[in-house]
Write an enzyme that holds these catalytic residues in place. Structure first.
Site, mmCIF file in Angstrom:
data_model
loop_
_atom_site.group_PDB
_atom_site.id
_atom_site.type_symbol
_atom_site.label_atom_id
_atom_site.label_comp_id
_atom_site.label_asym_id
_atom_site.label_seq_id
_atom_site.Cartn_x
_atom_site.Cartn_y
_atom_site.Cartn_z
ATOM 1 N N ASP A 173 1.226 5.006 -0.340
ATOM 2 C CA ASP A 173 0.541 6.472 -0.280
ATOM 3 C C ASP A 173 1.012 7.278 -1.480
ATOM 4 O OD1 ASP A 173 -1.092 6.213 2.056
ATOM 5 O OD2 ASP A 173 0.820 6.078 3.031
ATOM 6 N N ASP A 224 -6.664 1.651 3.483
ATOM 7 C CA ASP A 224 -6.478 2.701 4.315
ATOM 8 C C ASP A 224 -7.263 4.039 4.319
ATOM 9 O OD1 ASP A 224 -4.537 3.591 6.544
ATOM 10 O OD2 ASP A 224 -3.468 4.392 5.096
ATOM 11 N N HIS A 264 0.875 -1.124 -0.098
ATOM 12 C CA HIS A 264 -0.111 -0.056 -0.108
ATOM 13 C C HIS A 264 0.789 1.039 0.044
ATOM 14 C CE1 HIS A 264 -2.951 2.974 1.040
ATOM 15 N NE2 HIS A 264 -1.976 3.129 2.252
ATOM 16 N N HIS A 284 -6.277 9.684 -0.087
ATOM 17 C CA HIS A 284 -6.622 9.886 1.434
ATOM 18 C C HIS A 284 -5.450 10.471 2.261
ATOM 19 C CE1 HIS A 284 -5.004 5.561 1.231
ATOM 20 N NE2 HIS A 284 -4.152 6.066 2.284
#
Length: 1015
Positions: free
Chosen positions: A277, A387, A275, A591
């Site tokens: 970002d 997330d 994951h 996010h």
């Protein structure tokens, strides 16, 4: 016996750390080193072809590699240094021995992806793999045989360590200009080594054996047999003869590691993942490099591990690889064809899904899914959002209409108050649509596949009576890195091992297929939003992100409708320009950008992006209007709007502190708050007795852990009303008039104005603040005398209803929640809406003595990760409207948030019953010239309406219902009730909160009426 267990565990840790791991790589030869700090180490990255001397990049300095030595410092924060590494693979390697280049750029032994990183490639630009604190080696057999020389290049990014864990210690430094020129790292190692395979495997044997033993009860024989085998293996280790003694040590573990799992053992589907970002403690430009590094490591592992399966989300991240590393992307495409590299997610980025508008979420899905189909041949079926900070109740319907049948996240495990009761369940949205959902009970999206993690997943799994399997995403994430060969070694050992879950590497779609097959009438259902009971401040932090996003998503919809008018008048539709604008906005809905939780660099660039998007969008709007005017001069006239009424109709008495119109009477107190608001139509006093509407409050805002993310409940106890001396003025503009008060506090100045517009039962409140506080939160309160038991908070294509009391722990945890354009409170026959033009954080609570208060958060000042968060000038506006009808509320919200002057729509909507909203008019993505119209039911009831093509579109139109991807609805989504007629004016019926997308085709000669056009 417990002390024996602890002693053995400590012994394993010490022996592995001090006596085995340092000797897994045996040095056999030195390498030559040269370095080129780009622009002195502080320059922005250059293309690899430029650094390798293959193709010069215009305007960049010529590479100048100079001698460098291990032990020397390198890399100012955020800089790039290229290393040229040369050497010769020793000729005398024994059969089976593997030569590896081992590098230590100066890492701390933690925080993978949060410090310096490197990407290794050959002299002709072929990417080999990346380097990070848990991945320090490069296999040299791929580039040179025994006795052969090699030349490699290492692009090293000196990203500063901004998150020092463990323990959590926030470190600031999110701007290149203020980071300083001092080197941040020291090269500790660069040499050719032989991989001691037996020692490498021994470390994994010991970790798994001791790890499984630690998770078993001391009453189980298996626990003791594992410990005995571990102790015997450790006894065997001879530091004077590690290679041979390591091989002997493994024999003591062979039998215990061969014991098969019990038939009823939990099944864990292990899926490689990282994951990453799209921005956070690094800028967007660095994320593109992080993605390439991680994917390079993944592809390298696939070359050696045939069972390895990797899942990657976010079309944007695939697009970055395609743009910046086409050779790597070609390898990804090949692995996707094999089924081992699995695209998931199907959105443009892993977006925040609470604050973006409904149409923004549609575009996240539309752009993401179209990219996946164009590049990889199929839409994704799994909505993968591990997330994001909470999940809107509108999402199940949008997911199903966007081609998804399953959903995965784990973020709700972060709740600070309530434990979510399920891990596998049906999630039912606000409209009734259900989506099969799985929360991995391992409680992380970045597992390392340890016995402890798997034991936690088994103990934690809350649906054991209905299911015996769960998904484990493994690999270093957030800052990237992905899976490692050590993780895969543990997976292989625990594939079928007594005492631990049975681990199998599979594709996530295979896992979800099994999950779908085992659902029954007993599968639990959760209805409504999946609210995260944490990170509540993300609805307020970085005001410019919220306002820039709101303005951009509204503006783009308005431009599209204008562009459709122009297209129908004969002008070309700006497909490429609009796609580019949307994708830039969608990226910034990631996010950690829209929520305001990134470093200052990210938000500075985002503010510039929003400004550029507006300028480009306005230019497209002007071009569209000009095209319509040239073709149909009368068609460009603005739609009829309420004319500006002379402000004389609003009476302002500054001495008495009153503002009056025929519809509203206001009276303010000496502190500048409204103490009386009388609605003339009903004679109702809206402000509760003793209350102050518009009161500003300053709170001490020092969250326990995550500064930019959290606002702790205790902050409310520190609230102090801003009620000191103020300056008064009369304000008159654009048909409105009222009073404004200005006051200073701390180092800041705030101006609050209250204005009325004749003909409207509304009060306009504007807060203009020049903010220079530290660790403070500014809020504004709107108490109203309405006996509401719940409040309606607008969400995408509808609303969610939340309690105004704290009867349960679930209610208690909702003290700062998200609303889009409005919060609405009502009692039978009377209601008040609080409409905003760019705010999200709200709290609604019952008042002692009656009524409720809607409180809106205005601005914050956290220190981490951006110490300058929200410093400066901000303006926020609210319209408080007396309205019991949600149709009026929705119309008011649209009016308050409109960016451009309205024009006649190419398609009209006439509502016969209920509340139906025409939300979007755009051209079909396939460039067929079809028009796509999206409407929805906004009040949670039934609606009947007629869609009426405008003059530019004409009456000879065929209409069909399509999904969000603009394809015909599948059988599982078809609803014949939605579309009553398919020719001319189209009658539609909408279920509660239904989103309906229609595709309008102008019938051409030879077309059968209503026949689908090719697309």
């Amino acid at each position: 016996m417990h002390s024996t267990t602890t002693r053995t565990q400590a012994r394993v840790t010490r022996v592995v750390r001090d006596r085995i791991a340092p000797f897994v790589h045996r040095p056999v030869a030195e390498v030559g080193l040269q370095a080129w700090p780009v622009d002195g180490g502080q320059g922005e990255p250059v293309p690899a072809a430029h650094a390798l001397g293959l193709r010069a990049a215009p305007g960049r300095e010529t590479p100048d590699y100079r001698p460098f030595a291990v032990g020397h410092e390198w890399g100012p924060a955020w800089g790039t240094t290229w290393f040229r590494i040369t050497g010769t693979v020793p000729a005398g390697l024994a059969d089976g021995e593997r030569a590896e280049l081992v590098v230590d750029l100066g890492w701390e032994d933690h925080s993978v992806g949060f410090q310096c990183e490197g990407l290794v490639m050959t002299a002709d630009g072929a990417v080999l793999k990346a380097l990070n604190p848990r991945n320090r080696w490069v296999d040299l057999t791929a580039v040179a045989g025994p006795g052969e020389s090699f030349e490699l290049y290492l692009e090293a990014a000196s990203n500063p360590l901004l998150l020092d864990v463990p323990p959590f210690r926030p470190v600031t430094g999110g701007e290149k200009e203020t980071a300083g020129p001092a080197p941040a790292y020291r090269l500790r190692r660069a040499e050719i080594c032989v991989l001691e395979r037996e020692l490498h495997e021994l470390v994994l044997d010991l970790e798994v054996s001791a790890g499984v033993a630690a998770e078993l009860s001391v009453d189980e024989p298996r626990h003791h047999r594992l410990l005995r085998a571990v102790d015997r293996a450790l006894d065997e280790i001879d530091p004077e003869d590690l290679a041979a003694s390591g091989a002997r040590a493994r024999t003591h573990l062979r039998e215990v590691l061969a014991r098969p799992a019990h038939a009823t053992a939990h099944r864990a589907t292990a899926v490689g993942h990282a994951h990453i970002d799209s921005a956070w403690l690094w800028p967007v430009r660095e994320t593109a490099r992080k993605v390439t590094r991680t994917v390079a490591n993944t592809l390298s592992l696939m070359d050696e591990h045939d069972d390895f399966v990797y899942a990657m989300s976010s079309a944007q991240q695939f697009a970055w690889i395609e743009e910046h590393a086409p050779e790597v992307f070609a390898r990804v495409v090949e692995r996707v064809r094999e089924g081992r590299f699995v695209p998931v997610g199907g959105m443009w980025v892993e977006s925040d899904v609470t604050m973006p508008s409904g149409e923004s979420l549609v575009r996240q899905i539309l752009h993401g899914q179209r990219y996946m189909r164009e590049r990889f041949g199929a839409y994704n079926r799994i909505l993968w959002l591990p997330d994001s900070f909470g999940y809107s109740g509108a999402l199940p319907q949008l997911a199903r209409l966007g081609g998804f049948d399953s959903f995965l996240t784990q973020k709700i495990s972060w709740n600070d108050t309530n434990d979510f009761p399920h891990h596998t369940f049906w999630w039912e949205g606000i409209d009734g649509t259900r989506l099969l959902t799985h929360f991995p009970p391992v409680d992380t999206y970045g597992a390392e596949v340890t016995p402890r993690e798997l034991a936690h997943a088994v103990r934690n799994f809350r649906d054991k009576e209905l299911s015996d399997h769960s998904l484990v995403p493994f690999g270093y994430g957030d800052g990237g890195g992905g899976p490692t060969r050590e993780m895969l070694g543990r997976v292989e050992r625990m594939a079928d091992l007594e005492g631990v879950a049975r681990v199998e590497q599979r594709r996530p779609d295979e896992f979800f297929a099994d999950l779908h097959a085992e659902t029954t009438s007993e599968t639990p259902v959760w209805r409504g939003e999946l609210a995260l009971e944490l990170h509540r401040a993300t609805f307020t932090t970085q005001v410019a992100m919220k306002q820039g996003n709101r303005r951009s998503e509204n503006l783009l919809r308005e431009v599209e409708a204008r562009a459709v008018r122009a297209m129908l008048a004969g002008a070309p539709y700006p497909y490429d320009e609009l796609a580019s604008l949307w994708q830039r906005v969608l990226l910034h809905q990631f996010h950690d950008i829209l929520p305001g939780t990134s470093i200052s660099w990210v938000h500075r660039e985002a503010r510039a992006t929003y400004a550029a998007v507006e300028a480009e969008a306005r230019a497209l709007a002007d071009a569209a209007d000009a095209a319509v005017a040239a073709a149909e001069p009368a068609a460009v006239e603005p739609a009829a709007v309420e004319p500006a009424t002379p402000t004389a109709e609003v009476r302002v008495d500054a001495d008495a502190r009153t503002v009056e119109s025929a519809d509203v009477s206001l009276r303010l107190d000496a502190g500048g708050a409204v103490v009386s608001w009388v609605d003339a139509a009903t004679g109702r006093e809206v402000v509760p007795a003793g209350a102050r509407l518009g009161e500003l409050r300053l709170l001490r805002d020092q969250p326990v852990l995550w500064d930019a993310w959290d606002v702790d409940r205790g902050a409310r106890r520190t609230a102090q009303a801003l009620d000191g001396p103020c300056e008064w003025e009369v304000v008159r503009s654009a048909g409105r008039a009222g009073l404004a008060v200005t006051r200073s506090f701390g180092r800041s100045v705030v101006r609050t104005s209250y204005a009325l517009v004749p003909g409207r039962r509304e009060v306009e409140v504007e807060v203009d603040v020049d903010w220079h506080e530290s660790e403070r939160l500014l809020t504004v309160g709107f108490p109203v005398d309405v006996a509401a038991r719940t409040a309606r908070f607008e969400t995408q294509f509808g609303y969610v209803e939340r309690a105004v009391h704290e009867n349960t722990s679930w209610d208690w945890a909702q003290y700062e929640t998200c609303a889009h354009r409005y919060v609405h409170v009502s009692e039978p026959g009377f209601g008040v809406a609080v409409v905003n033009d760019g705010s999200y954080g709200h709290e609604v609570a019952a008042r002692d003595g009656g009524g409720v208060e809607v409180a809106a958060s205005v601005v914050r000042a956290p220190h981490y990760p951006d110490p300058a968060t929200d410093q400066g000038r901000h303006r926020k506006r609210w319209v408080l409207a007396v309205a019991d009808d949600l149709g009026i509320v929705t119309e008011t919200a649209a009016r308050v948030n409109r960016v451009l002057a309205p024009v006649d729509s190419p398609v009209g909507l006439e509502v016969d019953e209920g509340v139906a909203v025409l939300d979007t008019v755009k051209a079909a993505e396939d460039r067929s010239g079809d028009v796509v119209v999206r409407l929805y039911e906004a009040a949670g009831g039934r609606a009947r309406a007629r869609l009426v093509p405008g003059p530019l579109l004409g009456a000879d139109v065929s209409v069909r219902v399509v999904d969000l991807l603009e394809d015909d609805l599948g059988a599982d989504l078809a609803d014949d009730r939605s579309l009553v007629s398919g020719q001319g004016a189209v009658a539609v019926e909408l279920r509660p909160f239904q989103v309906l997308t229609l595709r309008l085709s102008r019938t051409r000669a030879g077309d059968a009426p209503g026949a689908p056009r090719p697309h």
